[in-house]
Design a protein around this motif. Structure first.
Motif, PDB file in Angstrom:
ATOM      1  N   LYS A 168      30.477  33.118  46.430  1.00 51.32           N
ATOM      2  CA  LYS A 168      31.752  33.957  46.010  1.00 51.32           C
ATOM      3  C   LYS A 168      31.391  35.127  45.337  1.00 51.32           C
ATOM      4  O   LYS A 168      29.973  35.386  44.840  1.00 51.32           O
ATOM      5  CB  LYS A 168      32.687  32.975  45.055  1.00 51.32           C
ATOM      6  N   SER A 169      32.010  36.273  45.062  1.00 49.30           N
ATOM      7  CA  SER A 169      31.838  37.416  44.406  1.00 49.30           C
ATOM      8  C   SER A 169      31.738  37.408  43.112  1.00 49.30           C
ATOM      9  O   SER A 169      31.469  38.131  42.168  1.00 49.30           O
ATOM     10  CB  SER A 169      32.485  38.437  45.000  1.00 49.30           C
ATOM     11  N   LEU A 170      32.676  36.182  42.487  1.00 47.66           N
ATOM     12  CA  LEU A 170      32.609  36.012  41.118  1.00 47.66           C
ATOM     13  C   LEU A 170      32.660  34.373  40.932  1.00 47.66           C
ATOM     14  O   LEU A 170      33.236  33.731  41.354  1.00 47.66           O
ATOM     15  CB  LEU A 170      34.206  36.633  40.680  1.00 47.66           C
ATOM     16  N   HIS A 171      31.715  34.270  39.808  1.00 43.56           N
ATOM     17  CA  HIS A 171      31.184  32.932  39.352  1.00 43.56           C
ATOM     18  C   HIS A 171      31.566  32.812  37.945  1.00 43.56           C
ATOM     19  O   HIS A 171      30.870  33.596  37.182  1.00 43.56           O
ATOM     20  CB  HIS A 171      30.173  32.385  39.854  1.00 43.56           C
ATOM     21  N   ILE A 172      32.263  31.752  37.332  1.00 41.73           N
ATOM     22  CA  ILE A 172      32.226  31.748  36.142  1.00 41.73           C
ATOM     23  C   ILE A 172      31.662  30.269  35.685  1.00 41.73           C
ATOM     24  O   ILE A 172      32.393  29.428  36.152  1.00 41.73           O
ATOM     25  CB  ILE A 172      33.692  31.887  35.277  1.00 41.73           C
ATOM     26  N   PHE A 173      30.649  29.822  35.031  1.00 41.06           N
ATOM     27  CA  PHE A 173      29.933  28.764  34.641  1.00 41.06           C
ATOM     28  C   PHE A 173      30.027  28.284  33.307  1.00 41.06           C
ATOM     29  O   PHE A 173      29.433  29.238  32.537  1.00 41.06           O
ATOM     30  CB  PHE A 173      28.240  28.832  35.276  1.00 41.06           C
ATOM     31  N   GLY A 175      19.463  41.739  41.588  1.00 40.10           N
ATOM     32  CA  GLY A 175      20.225  42.365  42.925  1.00 40.10           C
ATOM     33  C   GLY A 175      21.691  43.069  42.375  1.00 40.10           C
ATOM     34  O   GLY A 175      21.774  43.565  41.188  1.00 40.10           O
ATOM     35  N   PRO A 176      22.737  42.968  43.169  1.00 40.25           N
ATOM     36  CA  PRO A 176      23.768  43.534  43.305  1.00 40.25           C
ATOM     37  C   PRO A 176      24.852  43.064  42.030  1.00 40.25           C
ATOM     38  O   PRO A 176      25.954  43.402  42.038  1.00 40.25           O
ATOM     39  CB  PRO A 176      24.506  43.429  44.408  1.00 40.25           C
ATOM     40  N   PHE A 177      24.549  41.685  41.571  1.00 43.19           N
ATOM     41  CA  PHE A 177      25.384  41.214  40.432  1.00 43.19           C
ATOM     42  C   PHE A 177      25.348  41.898  39.217  1.00 43.19           C
ATOM     43  O   PHE A 177      24.272  42.248  38.640  1.00 43.19           O
ATOM     44  CB  PHE A 177      25.224  39.592  40.596  1.00 43.19           C
ATOM     45  N   ARG A 178      26.225  41.631  38.255  1.00 42.74           N
ATOM     46  CA  ARG A 178      26.227  41.890  36.895  1.00 42.74           C
ATOM     47  C   ARG A 178      26.553  40.480  36.039  1.00 42.74           C
ATOM     48  O   ARG A 178      27.287  39.461  36.773  1.00 42.74           O
ATOM     49  CB  ARG A 178      27.084  42.878  36.533  1.00 42.74           C
ATOM     50  N   SER A 179      26.328  40.430  35.032  1.00 43.09           N
ATOM     51  CA  SER A 179      26.214  39.144  34.201  1.00 43.09           C
ATOM     52  C   SER A 179      26.939  39.367  32.779  1.00 43.09           C
ATOM     53  O   SER A 179      26.267  40.257  32.163  1.00 43.09           O
ATOM     54  CB  SER A 179      25.047  38.474  34.349  1.00 43.09           C
ATOM     55  N   VAL A 180      27.600  38.568  32.317  1.00 42.33           N
ATOM     56  CA  VAL A 180      27.998  38.577  30.808  1.00 42.33           C
ATOM     57  C   VAL A 180      28.441  37.050  30.382  1.00 42.33           C
ATOM     58  O   VAL A 180      28.555  36.278  31.066  1.00 42.33           O
ATOM     59  CB  VAL A 180      29.493  39.528  30.845  1.00 42.33           C
ATOM     60  N   LEU A 181      28.509  37.243  29.058  1.00 46.06           N
ATOM     61  CA  LEU A 181      29.025  35.904  28.261  1.00 46.06           C
ATOM     62  C   LEU A 181      30.311  36.035  28.030  1.00 46.06           C
ATOM     63  O   LEU A 181      30.614  37.075  27.671  1.00 46.06           O
ATOM     64  CB  LEU A 181      27.940  35.601  27.149  1.00 46.06           C
ATOM     65  N   GLN A 182      31.001  34.781  27.928  1.00 45.96           N
ATOM     66  CA  GLN A 182      32.377  34.915  27.385  1.00 45.96           C
ATOM     67  C   GLN A 182      32.781  33.453  26.722  1.00 45.96           C
ATOM     68  O   GLN A 182      31.898  32.541  27.144  1.00 45.96           O
ATOM     69  CB  GLN A 182      33.244  35.065  28.389  1.00 45.96           C
ATOM     70  N   GLY A 183      33.599  33.077  25.954  1.00 48.54           N
ATOM     71  CA  GLY A 183      34.063  31.678  25.324  1.00 48.54           C
ATOM     72  C   GLY A 183      35.260  31.663  26.038  1.00 48.54           C
ATOM     73  O   GLY A 183      36.150  32.307  26.624  1.00 48.54           O
ATOM     74  N   ASN A 184      35.719  30.294  25.834  1.00 47.75           N
ATOM     75  CA  ASN A 184      36.865  29.990  26.499  1.00 47.75           C
ATOM     76  C   ASN A 184      37.636  29.114  25.412  1.00 47.75           C
ATOM     77  O   ASN A 184      37.105  28.696  24.200  1.00 47.75           O
ATOM     78  CB  ASN A 184      37.057  29.078  27.760  1.00 47.75           C
ATOM     79  N   GLU A 185      38.871  28.436  25.519  1.00 52.95           N
ATOM     80  CA  GLU A 185      39.574  27.574  24.631  1.00 52.95           C
ATOM     81  C   GLU A 185      39.055  26.457  24.160  1.00 52.95           C
ATOM     82  O   GLU A 185      39.550  25.742  23.234  1.00 52.95           O
ATOM     83  CB  GLU A 185      41.112  27.740  24.656  1.00 52.95           C
ATOM     84  N   ASN A 218      36.071  25.780  23.504  1.00 51.15           N
ATOM     85  CA  ASN A 218      34.863  26.206  22.760  1.00 51.15           C
ATOM     86  C   ASN A 218      33.653  26.333  23.504  1.00 51.15           C
ATOM     87  O   ASN A 218      32.388  26.148  23.186  1.00 51.15           O
ATOM     88  CB  ASN A 218      34.466  25.232  21.648  1.00 51.15           C
ATOM     89  N   GLU A 219      33.620  26.427  24.979  1.00 48.98           N
ATOM     90  CA  GLU A 219      32.689  26.566  25.843  1.00 48.98           C
ATOM     91  C   GLU A 219      32.160  28.045  25.866  1.00 48.98           C
ATOM     92  O   GLU A 219      32.805  28.778  25.919  1.00 48.98           O
ATOM     93  CB  GLU A 219      32.873  25.690  27.311  1.00 48.98           C
ATOM     94  N   VAL A 220      30.839  27.985  26.247  1.00 48.88           N
ATOM     95  CA  VAL A 220      30.213  29.451  26.358  1.00 48.88           C
ATOM     96  C   VAL A 220      30.233  29.458  27.629  1.00 48.88           C
ATOM     97  O   VAL A 220      29.416  28.490  28.541  1.00 48.88           O
ATOM     98  CB  VAL A 220      28.689  29.777  25.608  1.00 48.88           C
ATOM     99  N   GLU A 221      30.760  30.599  28.432  1.00 48.32           N
ATOM    100  CA  GLU A 221      30.596  30.745  29.979  1.00 48.32           C
ATOM    101  C   GLU A 221      29.605  31.805  30.193  1.00 48.32           C
ATOM    102  O   GLU A 221      29.596  32.922  29.495  1.00 48.32           O
ATOM    103  CB  GLU A 221      31.872  30.983  30.678  1.00 48.32           C
ATOM    104  N   VAL A 222      28.985  31.966  31.366  1.00 53.03           N
ATOM    105  CA  VAL A 222      28.225  32.894  32.013  1.00 53.03           C
ATOM    106  C   VAL A 222      29.261  33.369  33.218  1.00 53.03           C
ATOM    107  O   VAL A 222      29.456  32.472  34.019  1.00 53.03           O
ATOM    108  CB  VAL A 222      26.795  32.749  32.294  1.00 53.03           C
ATOM    109  N   CYS A 223      29.523  34.625  33.039  1.00 54.02           N
ATOM    110  CA  CYS A 223      30.319  35.123  34.237  1.00 54.02           C
ATOM    111  C   CYS A 223      29.509  36.062  35.067  1.00 54.02           C
ATOM    112  O   CYS A 223      28.760  37.117  34.530  1.00 54.02           O
ATOM    113  CB  CYS A 223      31.421  35.995  33.716  1.00 54.02           C
TER     114      CYS A 223
END
Length: 149
Positions: free
Chosen positions: A53-58, A127-137, A139-144
């Motif tokens: 996919k073009s967007l993954h949130i793990f 490569g062509p991807f970018r990566s950031v971190l974020q949280g969710n409700e 309390n998980e830390v996610e990599v986008c």
């Protein structure tokens, strides 16, 4: 003084120098030790996906009761810092995060005789991807990860 990586995923927990940093680490998260030595030692956290996919949130694990400081983009070209103690405090577009753990092996005790361990989360990607971190409700830390395609 010898500094070693001592970073592992044990029983669903990300453990750094005997201190639990993240709990509830999913099975699709993999840890690859870095090749450096001493202060250059570390590990890479990766994830496996079932589909292209073009967007993954793990989600990479639950962050609770540990102080952190992060830098995040709040405008297209501006960053600022934020501090918090749980995953839901991690803002969108986080570029860098330092987590402080002190006390016993569970990361929550306040034991003055135990050293403070700082764990750095720096989202990197090739490569062509970018990566950031974020949280969710939860309390998980996610990599986008996103390519924009």
């Amino acid at each position: 003084m010898t500094v070693t990586a001592q970073i592992s995923i044990n029983d669903g927990n990300l453990v750094v120098h005997g201190k639990t940093i993240l709990t509830g680490v999913p099975d699709n998260i993999v840890l690859t030790p870095g090749t450096g030595v001493g202060l250059l030692a570390g590990a890479f956290i990766g994830a496996t996906a079932a589909h292209n996919k073009s967007l993954h949130i793990f989600p990479i694990g639950v962050l609770e009761d540990l102080r952190f400081m992060c830098c995040f983009r709040f405008k297209l070209w501006w960053m600022t810092q934020r501090m918090g103690t749980c995953g839901k405090d991690v803002p969108l577009e986080t570029q860098f995060m330092v987590v402080e753990s002190k006390g016993g092996g569970d990361g929550g005790e306040d034991d003055e005789s135990s050293p403070i361990i700082y764990t750095v989360f720096l989202p990197l990607l090739e490569g062509p991807f970018r990566s950031v971190l974020q949280g969710n409700e939860r309390n998980e830390v996610e990599v986008c990860l996103e390519s924009g395609e």
